[in-house]
Design a protein around this motif. Structure first.
Motif, PDB file in Angstrom:
ATOM      1  N   THR A   1       0.834  -1.209   0.000  1.00  0.00           N
ATOM      2  CA  THR A   1       0.000   0.000   0.000  1.00  0.00           C
ATOM      3  C   THR A   1       0.867   1.256   0.000  1.00  0.00           C
ATOM      4  OG1 THR A   1      -1.353  -1.293   1.484  1.00  0.00           O
ATOM      5  CG2 THR A   1      -2.027   0.982   1.152  1.00  0.00           C
ATOM      6  N   ASN A   2       1.838   1.331   0.918  1.00  0.00           N
ATOM      7  CA  ASN A   2       2.656   2.535   1.001  1.00  0.00           C
ATOM      8  C   ASN A   2       3.526   2.718  -0.239  1.00  0.00           C
ATOM      9  OD1 ASN A   2       1.616   3.403   3.384  1.00  0.00           O
ATOM     10  ND2 ASN A   2       3.211   2.493   4.653  1.00  0.00           N
ATOM     11  N   LEU A   3       4.012   1.628  -0.795  1.00  0.00           N
ATOM     12  CA  LEU A   3       4.793   1.740  -2.035  1.00  0.00           C
ATOM     13  C   LEU A   3       3.913   2.300  -3.152  1.00  0.00           C
ATOM     14  CD1 LEU A   3       6.955  -1.517  -2.114  1.00  0.00           C
ATOM     15  CD2 LEU A   3       7.764   0.832  -1.890  1.00  0.00           C
ATOM     16  N   MET A   4       2.652   1.850  -3.174  1.00  0.00           N
ATOM     17  CA  MET A   4       1.734   2.341  -4.203  1.00  0.00           C
ATOM     18  C   MET A   4       1.493   3.852  -4.011  1.00  0.00           C
ATOM     19  SD  MET A   4      -2.216   1.360  -4.820  1.00  0.00           S
ATOM     20  CE  MET A   4      -2.749   2.569  -3.643  1.00  0.00           C
ATOM     21  N   TYR A   5       1.321   4.290  -2.730  1.00  0.00           N
ATOM     22  CA  TYR A   5       1.088   5.719  -2.500  1.00  0.00           C
ATOM     23  C   TYR A   5       2.320   6.549  -2.842  1.00  0.00           C
ATOM     24  CZ  TYR A   5      -3.445   4.782  -0.503  1.00  0.00           C
ATOM     25  OH  TYR A   5      -4.754   4.407  -0.347  1.00  0.00           O
ATOM     26  N   SER A   6       3.487   5.984  -2.587  1.00  0.00           N
ATOM     27  CA  SER A   6       4.712   6.695  -2.949  1.00  0.00           C
ATOM     28  C   SER A   6       4.774   6.871  -4.469  1.00  0.00           C
ATOM     29  CB  SER A   6       5.921   5.903  -2.452  1.00  0.00           C
ATOM     30  OG  SER A   6       7.091   6.600  -2.700  1.00  0.00           O
ATOM     31  N   PHE A   7       4.465   5.806  -5.198  1.00  0.00           N
ATOM     32  CA  PHE A   7       4.475   5.855  -6.660  1.00  0.00           C
ATOM     33  C   PHE A   7       3.420   6.844  -7.167  1.00  0.00           C
ATOM     34  CE2 PHE A   7       2.906   4.394 -10.775  1.00  0.00           C
ATOM     35  CZ  PHE A   7       4.077   4.349 -11.506  1.00  0.00           C
ATOM     36  N   LEU A   8       2.217   6.747  -6.573  1.00  0.00           N
ATOM     37  CA  LEU A   8       1.115   7.611  -6.996  1.00  0.00           C
ATOM     38  C   LEU A   8       1.449   9.086  -6.744  1.00  0.00           C
ATOM     39  CD1 LEU A   8      -1.712   6.871  -8.116  1.00  0.00           C
ATOM     40  CD2 LEU A   8      -2.604   7.243  -5.829  1.00  0.00           C
ATOM     41  N   GLY A   9       2.018   9.364  -5.566  1.00  0.00           N
ATOM     42  CA  GLY A   9       2.401  10.732  -5.222  1.00  0.00           C
ATOM     43  C   GLY A   9       3.410  11.283  -6.217  1.00  0.00           C
ATOM     44  N   CYS A  10       4.414  10.456  -6.545  1.00  0.00           N
ATOM     45  CA  CYS A  10       5.446  10.907  -7.489  1.00  0.00           C
ATOM     46  C   CYS A  10       4.847  11.151  -8.874  1.00  0.00           C
ATOM     47  CB  CYS A  10       6.552   9.858  -7.596  1.00  0.00           C
ATOM     48  SG  CYS A  10       7.484   9.697  -6.080  1.00  0.00           S
TER      49      CYS A  10
END
Lengths: 146, 507
Positions: free
Chosen positions: B19-28
């Motif tokens: 989940t957090n990796l996905m949010y990091s990717f999405l944010g970038c």
């Protein structure tokens, strides 16, 4: 009249207005400052900065040199914001956005009708689905539940 | 040292969940888009998307928002290089040599050096943030109300000096922001102030409507109707990799840009913009062929782009360690943490190590994601630049509206956003900076609280602010900045602040 002098006059008036409006708030004392203490200091600082701007503003650019070419567009957009503020909770998000986006794309920007229609419907309903349905951020539905 | 690495491991354990990796990717990804699109700055981008984080865990929320922040810093370089339009203010200087390189058919290497420089600077700066923030937080634990008040005064005065433009106007904007921040219930006495019977104003006017209004709506009002058709240079992706010589020439500027950017980033004001100017000036001064600058020198891209990204990480140091934002963007990040019940400050790192170290670890991940994202997907981002502004601005308006409304489901916030939009538009016309106003709104409650507490402590004696060494030092620094800022009133020679203002307007 120069830009800085007009700005300075505005700041002085605003400062005086805050001084006037603050009178209903207790000032307190220096050892126990009340809710009106800091606002009064800030309002007086605004007046001082306004006076400095008026005093040194002779050399700044003249007010009439400002260009207002974008003003009609700006007025229309602000009108849309006002429309949204008044009607969003009454007629609901989707209907409000259909009207606003339709007006901006179709009337203000005069883009091709089919593209305007597609964008208007797509974004009005698409963002509702994204925020309200998917992200569970509640958006207003209006009187008839739509 | 050992505990830092243990904590970093904790951070990585927090981030390395799907989940957090996905949010990091999405944010970038969102951040890069925000940085690429002219007219949507990182501040409006973060503010608009803040409500989408309400349903998330605090760690995921801050990872997403921080990703948008440094993603926007990355993305800003693309438009500078390909269109000569800075996607955000910190990319103004990249226009000069980046666009010149693109004109010579070297858009690919310019973009890749900007991405590589940003990656290296971002990663190394996180290292600095990791060591400096906990140290600063421990130091600040000894601050009492007088020290805290003087620190805030000093921060705001330094901000008004470093922002560019007239210092008198900037100080006036801070006062206006502080006054606006006092609307609502006074936390010490319970009095309603300046709310005129509107109950919804009891909690104050809120940072999100103010920030979106002043930066998002004001930008739309000022630019809608413009019929600019700009040429977009198409990068040849097969020529994306820089030559060996270009890489060699970039190593020094990237290193110097990183150090300069990080150090300048900690200072309040337009640090990320100033850092690019300083880095460019340093590279030009150090170059054996300064005449190449302006004609497509790779050092003119590598130095400023690294500095700009390092500065964006440096700006997080005072925000996380002291709870004092140094600019409008850290202020919105601070507010977003507060929405999730977290108050950054000296105790934050000790009390919530999972969030602090999770954020640090997410930056390492985010910088890697951005490097992977920016280079192969540059063609996709270029297509965003082809969307005409007349189609773009109604969509931005819609996102501004949803973003603001969703914070409290309050129509009053939409009204505040509209009023702030109009105010921001008029303030731009009259040459006022709006960032000091936003910061005033954020800092008003804590500043007033410290001020009144300090006076109560001293029995009403103002001397308390100068008899304690730390607070006296802060006040001395603030006074020095005011005197420096007033210099142009007496000496007619142009200083660097005027040149900065001109450059920002030119951008």
């Amino acid at each position: 009249m120069t830009v800085d002098r007009v700005s300075g006059a505005f700041l002085v008036l605003l400062g005086l207005l805050v001084v006037w409006e603050r009178r209903v708030l207790p000032l307190g004392t220096a050892s126990r400052p009340g809710p009106g203490y800091v606002p009064l200091i800030l309002a007086l600082l605004l007046v001082i900065f306004g006076v400095i701007l008026i005093a040194q503003g002779k050399g700044s650019k003249p007010l009439r040199s400002l260009s207002w070419d974008e003003a009609p567009h700006a007025a229309a957009i602000l009108g849309c914001c006002l429309f949204i503020s008044v009607l969003l909770e009454t007629i609901g998000y989707r209907v409000t956005m259909l009207i606003v986006m339709g007006f901006l794309f179709g009337v203000m920007e005069r883009i091709k009708w089919w593209l305007a229609l597609m964008l208007t419907i797509g974004f009005s309903f698409g963002t509702f689905w994204l925020f309200d349905t998917l992200l569970r951020v509640p958006l207003p539905r209006g009187g008839w539940g739509f | 040292m050992e505990s830092i690495f243990q904590n970093l491991l904790l951070g990585f354990a927090t981030v390395f969940t799907p989940t957090n990796l996905m949010y990091s990717f999405l944010g970038c990804l969102i951040g890069t888009m925000v940085g690429v699109l002219p007219g949507v700055g990182p501040l409006a981008g973060i503010s608009m998307l803040l409500p989408t984080t309400f349903g998330l865990q605090p760690t995921s929320a801050i990872i997403l928002l921080a990703g948008i922040y440094y993603g926007a810093m990355y993305g800003g370089s693309t438009t500078s290089i390909l269109m000569r339009i800075p996607g955000e203010a910190a990319s103004v200087i990249t226009c000069i040599d980046g666009y010149a390189m693109a004109r010579k058919g070297r858009a690919g290497p310019a973009l890749s050096i900007a991405a590589i420089g940003s990656f290296i600077a971002g990663t190394l700066s996180v290292f600095g943030l990791m060591f400096l923030a906990p140290t600063l937080a421990s130091f600040a634990l000894g601050f009492g109300p007088p020290e805290y008040f003087c620190l805030l005064v000093c921060g705001l005065v330094v901000l008004s000096y470093m922002t560019g433009g007239s210092i008198v106007k900037n100080l006036a904007m801070i006062c206006l922001g502080l006054l606006a921040g006092m609307i609502g219930i006074d936390q010490m006495s319970g009095y309603f102030r300046f709310s005129y019977g509107v109950t919804a104003l009891g909690d104050g006017i809120g940072l999100v409507p103010v920030a979106v209004g002043l930066f998002g709506i004001a930008e739309i009002l000022a630019t809608a109707g413009s019929q600019d058709i700009r040429e977009v240079l198409k990068p040849r992706l097969r020529d994306l990799l820089p030559s060996r010589q270009e890489l060699k020439d970039s190593i020094g500027p990237i290193g110097r840009g990183t150090v300069l950017g990080f150090l300048i980033g900690i200072i309040p004001g337009s640090a990320h913009i100033i850092s690019t100017f300083v880095a460019y000036a340093v590279e030009r001064r150090l170059s054996k062929h300064p005449e190449r600058f302006g004609e497509g020198a790779i050092e003119g891209v590598a130095g400023p782009e690294s500095a700009n990204n390092a500065a964006s990480q440096g700006a997080l140091v005072p925000m996380l360690a002291l709870g004092v934002p140094t600019g409008a963007i850290p202020a919105v990040l601070l507010a977003s943490l507060m929405v999730h019940g977290i108050t950054p400050g000296p105790l934050f790192i000790k009390e919530r190590p999972d969030i602090f170290w999770g954020l640090i670890a997410s930056m390492y991940v985010g910088n890697t994601v951005l490097l992977i994202l920016n280079l192969p997907m540059v063609g996709v981002f270029v297509n965003f630049l082809r969307i005409p502004y007349r189609i773009l601005y109604p969509i931005i308006l819609l996102f501004c509206l949803v973003g603001v409304y969703a914070v409290n489901s309050s129509i009053i916030d939409v009204v505040i956003m509209s009023v702030m939009g109009l105010l921001g538009y008029l303030l731009r016309k009259l040459d006022f900076e709006t960032a000091p106003l936003v910061l005033g709104v954020v800092l008003a409650p804590i500043m007033e609280f410290s001020f009144r507490q300090a006076l109560a402590m001293s029995g009403g004696m103002y001397v308390i602010f100068i008899e304690r060494p730390i607070s006296a030092t802060f006040l001395g620094l603030a006074l020095l900045m005011i005197l420096l800022g007033l210099k142009p009133l007496f000496f007619k020679k142009k200083d660097w602040r005027e040149r900065l203002t001109e450059a920002e307007k030119g951008g």
